[in-house]
Scaffold this motif. Structure first.
Motif, PDB file in Angstrom:
ATOM      1  N   VAL A  84       0.845  -1.193   0.000  1.00 27.40           N
ATOM      2  CA  VAL A  84       0.000   0.000   0.000  1.00 27.40           C
ATOM      3  C   VAL A  84       0.881   1.244   0.000  1.00 27.40           C
ATOM      4  CG1 VAL A  84      -1.657   1.333   1.351  1.00 27.40           C
ATOM      5  CG2 VAL A  84      -1.957  -1.125   1.085  1.00 27.40           C
ATOM      6  N   ALA A  85       1.938   1.219   0.804  1.00 28.23           N
ATOM      7  CA  ALA A  85       2.833   2.373   0.869  1.00 28.23           C
ATOM      8  C   ALA A  85       3.586   2.570  -0.442  1.00 28.23           C
ATOM      9  CB  ALA A  85       3.818   2.204   2.021  1.00 28.23           C
ATOM     10  N   MET A  86       3.907   1.475  -1.122  1.00 30.03           N
ATOM     11  CA  MET A  86       4.694   1.586  -2.345  1.00 30.03           C
ATOM     12  C   MET A  86       3.833   1.967  -3.548  1.00 30.03           C
ATOM     13  SD  MET A  86       7.408  -1.136  -3.895  1.00 30.03           S
ATOM     14  CE  MET A  86       8.478  -1.015  -2.500  1.00 30.03           C
ATOM     15  N   TYR A  87       2.653   1.379  -3.653  1.00 33.77           N
ATOM     16  CA  TYR A  87       1.835   1.585  -4.852  1.00 33.77           C
ATOM     17  C   TYR A  87       0.667   2.538  -4.636  1.00 33.77           C
ATOM     18  CZ  TYR A  87       4.480  -2.423  -6.400  1.00 33.77           C
ATOM     19  OH  TYR A  87       5.496  -3.259  -6.729  1.00 33.77           O
ATOM     20  N   GLY A  88       0.398   2.922  -3.412  1.00 32.11           N
ATOM     21  CA  GLY A  88      -0.705   3.835  -3.123  1.00 32.11           C
ATOM     22  C   GLY A  88      -0.603   5.177  -3.833  1.00 32.11           C
ATOM     23  N   PRO A  89       0.568   5.825  -3.814  1.00 32.71           N
ATOM     24  CA  PRO A  89       0.676   7.099  -4.535  1.00 32.71           C
ATOM     25  C   PRO A  89       0.450   6.974  -6.042  1.00 32.71           C
ATOM     26  CG  PRO A  89       2.421   6.927  -2.934  1.00 32.71           C
ATOM     27  CD  PRO A  89       1.748   5.588  -2.977  1.00 32.71           C
ATOM     28  N   THR A  90       0.830   5.853  -6.627  1.00 35.44           N
ATOM     29  CA  THR A  90       0.625   5.665  -8.065  1.00 35.44           C
ATOM     30  C   THR A  90      -0.858   5.495  -8.384  1.00 35.44           C
ATOM     31  OG1 THR A  90       2.788   4.621  -8.209  1.00 35.44           O
ATOM     32  CG2 THR A  90       1.302   4.280 -10.050  1.00 35.44           C
ATOM     33  N   VAL A  91      -1.559   4.739  -7.548  1.00 35.84           N
ATOM     34  CA  VAL A  91      -3.001   4.577  -7.737  1.00 35.84           C
ATOM     35  C   VAL A  91      -3.707   5.919  -7.529  1.00 35.84           C
ATOM     36  CG1 VAL A  91      -5.052   3.435  -6.811  1.00 35.84           C
ATOM     37  CG2 VAL A  91      -2.948   2.140  -7.133  1.00 35.84           C
ATOM     38  N   ALA A  92      -3.274   6.674  -6.531  1.00 32.06           N
ATOM     39  CA  ALA A  92      -3.872   7.988  -6.288  1.00 32.06           C
ATOM     40  C   ALA A  92      -3.602   8.935  -7.451  1.00 32.06           C
ATOM     41  CB  ALA A  92      -3.335   8.579  -4.990  1.00 32.06           C
ATOM     42  N   LEU A  93      -2.422   8.845  -8.054  1.00 27.28           N
ATOM     43  CA  LEU A  93      -2.118   9.688  -9.215  1.00 27.28           C
ATOM     44  C   LEU A  93      -3.019   9.335 -10.391  1.00 27.28           C
ATOM     45  CD1 LEU A  93      -0.389  11.861 -10.559  1.00 27.28           C
ATOM     46  CD2 LEU A  93       1.236  10.073 -11.151  1.00 27.28           C
ATOM     47  N   ALA A  94      -3.236   8.056 -10.626  1.00 26.30           N
ATOM     48  CA  ALA A  94      -4.133   7.644 -11.711  1.00 26.30           C
ATOM     49  C   ALA A  94      -5.552   8.138 -11.454  1.00 26.30           C
ATOM     50  CB  ALA A  94      -4.106   6.127 -11.861  1.00 26.30           C
ATOM     51  N   ALA A 116     -12.114  23.551 -10.962  1.00 25.58           N
ATOM     52  CA  ALA A 116     -12.649  22.783  -9.832  1.00 25.58           C
ATOM     53  C   ALA A 116     -12.188  21.326  -9.924  1.00 25.58           C
ATOM     54  CB  ALA A 116     -14.165  22.869  -9.808  1.00 25.58           C
ATOM     55  N   GLY A 117     -12.161  20.784 -11.125  1.00 32.54           N
ATOM     56  CA  GLY A 117     -11.667  19.419 -11.316  1.00 32.54           C
ATOM     57  C   GLY A 117     -10.193  19.300 -10.978  1.00 32.54           C
ATOM     58  N   LEU A 118      -9.428  20.342 -11.299  1.00 35.17           N
ATOM     59  CA  LEU A 118      -8.000  20.331 -10.969  1.00 35.17           C
ATOM     60  C   LEU A 118      -7.792  20.376  -9.458  1.00 35.17           C
ATOM     61  CD1 LEU A 118      -5.152  20.361 -12.229  1.00 35.17           C
ATOM     62  CD2 LEU A 118      -5.247  22.833 -12.097  1.00 35.17           C
ATOM     63  N   ALA A 119      -8.558  21.206  -8.780  1.00 34.68           N
ATOM     64  CA  ALA A 119      -8.447  21.277  -7.314  1.00 34.68           C
ATOM     65  C   ALA A 119      -8.855  19.955  -6.668  1.00 34.68           C
ATOM     66  CB  ALA A 119      -9.309  22.415  -6.782  1.00 34.68           C
ATOM     67  N   LEU A 120      -9.921  19.347  -7.156  1.00 38.00           N
ATOM     68  CA  LEU A 120     -10.343  18.052  -6.632  1.00 38.00           C
ATOM     69  C   LEU A 120      -9.307  16.977  -6.939  1.00 38.00           C
ATOM     70  CD1 LEU A 120     -12.581  16.510  -5.171  1.00 38.00           C
ATOM     71  CD2 LEU A 120     -13.623  16.092  -7.413  1.00 38.00           C
ATOM     72  N   GLY A 121      -8.686  17.047  -8.110  1.00 37.32           N
ATOM     73  CA  GLY A 121      -7.634  16.094  -8.462  1.00 37.32           C
ATOM     74  C   GLY A 121      -6.428  16.207  -7.550  1.00 37.32           C
ATOM     75  N   VAL A 122      -6.076  17.428  -7.164  1.00 38.71           N
ATOM     76  CA  VAL A 122      -4.959  17.621  -6.225  1.00 38.71           C
ATOM     77  C   VAL A 122      -5.299  16.998  -4.877  1.00 38.71           C
ATOM     78  CG1 VAL A 122      -3.691  19.364  -4.919  1.00 38.71           C
ATOM     79  CG2 VAL A 122      -3.996  19.632  -7.380  1.00 38.71           C
ATOM     80  N   LEU A 123      -6.527  17.164  -4.430  1.00 38.50           N
ATOM     81  CA  LEU A 123      -6.939  16.557  -3.162  1.00 38.50           C
ATOM     82  C   LEU A 123      -6.956  15.026  -3.235  1.00 38.50           C
ATOM     83  CD1 LEU A 123      -9.806  18.956  -2.059  1.00 38.50           C
ATOM     84  CD2 LEU A 123      -7.497  18.792  -1.126  1.00 38.50           C
ATOM     85  N   VAL A 124      -7.428  14.491  -4.351  1.00 38.97           N
ATOM     86  CA  VAL A 124      -7.428  13.034  -4.526  1.00 38.97           C
ATOM     87  C   VAL A 124      -5.995  12.509  -4.535  1.00 38.97           C
ATOM     88  CG1 VAL A 124      -7.925  11.204  -6.207  1.00 38.97           C
ATOM     89  CG2 VAL A 124      -9.644  12.922  -5.695  1.00 38.97           C
ATOM     90  N   TYR A 125      -5.101  13.213  -5.219  1.00 35.34           N
ATOM     91  CA  TYR A 125      -3.711  12.764  -5.261  1.00 35.34           C
ATOM     92  C   TYR A 125      -3.041  12.849  -3.889  1.00 35.34           C
ATOM     93  CZ  TYR A 125       1.253  12.633  -5.874  1.00 35.34           C
ATOM     94  OH  TYR A 125       2.570  12.313  -5.721  1.00 35.34           O
ATOM     95  N   ALA A 126      -3.341  13.891  -3.132  1.00 39.09           N
ATOM     96  CA  ALA A 126      -2.685  14.083  -1.829  1.00 39.09           C
ATOM     97  C   ALA A 126      -2.995  12.945  -0.869  1.00 39.09           C
ATOM     98  CB  ALA A 126      -3.109  15.411  -1.229  1.00 39.09           C
ATOM     99  N   ALA A 127      -4.090  12.246  -1.081  1.00 37.75           N
ATOM    100  CA  ALA A 127      -4.424  11.119  -0.210  1.00 37.75           C
ATOM    101  C   ALA A 127      -3.427   9.975  -0.359  1.00 37.75           C
ATOM    102  CB  ALA A 127      -5.831  10.631  -0.519  1.00 37.75           C
ATOM    103  N   GLY A 128      -2.868   9.763  -1.542  1.00 38.54           N
ATOM    104  CA  GLY A 128      -1.923   8.665  -1.770  1.00 38.54           C
ATOM    105  C   GLY A 128      -0.619   8.838  -1.017  1.00 38.54           C
ATOM    106  N   PRO A 129       0.102   9.949  -1.213  1.00 36.45           N
ATOM    107  CA  PRO A 129       1.325  10.152  -0.434  1.00 36.45           C
ATOM    108  C   PRO A 129       1.077  10.244   1.063  1.00 36.45           C
ATOM    109  CG  PRO A 129       1.359  11.556  -2.353  1.00 36.45           C
ATOM    110  CD  PRO A 129      -0.002  10.927  -2.291  1.00 36.45           C
ATOM    111  N   ALA A 130      -0.063  10.808   1.469  1.00 38.97           N
ATOM    112  CA  ALA A 130      -0.365  10.882   2.900  1.00 38.97           C
ATOM    113  C   ALA A 130      -0.541   9.484   3.474  1.00 38.97           C
ATOM    114  CB  ALA A 130      -1.627  11.711   3.128  1.00 38.97           C
TER     115      ALA A 130
END
Length: 128
Positions: free
Chosen positions: A78-88, A106-120
């Motif tokens: 999860v730690a290794m592949y989570g950011p990649t899944v969040a980026l997709a 608005a889609g870009l802002a939501l995409g940044v929030l979705v991506y931030a969940a992976g590295p977090a």
């Protein structure tokens, strides 16, 4: 004495009717540039996190390793592949926001929030 009628359109100045400027094209270019810049930053962050999680298991034999990461329950994946899944998921969110909903910022802002969940999630998994 008779005058000849004026030429139509006059030979000087812009043609008739004047060309209309493209609607919103500079804003679209700015959106694409910002989206590409954020994608490059996300790829660099994903690469660094992937590289870091390759060596995160080295501390599992010491007291520095977290229980969640070192017990072999799959959290290291999860730690290794989570950011990649969040980026997709973030890329899909941005594309759908820009194309289907017609709200690119608005889609870009939501995409940044979705991506931030992976590295977090990856950092929470490794460091507890």
């Amino acid at each position: 004495m008779s005058f000849s009628p004026p030429q139509y359109p006059p030979p000087y100045g812009p043609g008739y009717p004047p060309p209309r400027p493209a609607q919103g094209s500079p804003l679209k270019v700015v959106f694409v540039l910002v989206a590409v810049l954020l994608l490059v930053v996300a790829l660099v962050v994903n690469g660094l996190l992937f590289f870091g999680t390759l060596f995160a298991g080295d501390s599992c034999g010491t007291s520095a390793g977290t229980q969640r990461f070192c017990d072999g329950s799959g959290w290291e994946s999860v730690a290794m592949y989570g950011p990649t899944v969040a980026l997709a998921a973030a890329v899909v969110t941005v594309v759908l926001g820009a194309v289907r909903v017609r709200r690119p910022w608005a889609g870009l802002a939501l995409g940044v929030l979705v991506y931030a969940a992976g590295p977090a999630l990856a950092l929470f998994t490794v460091f507890g």
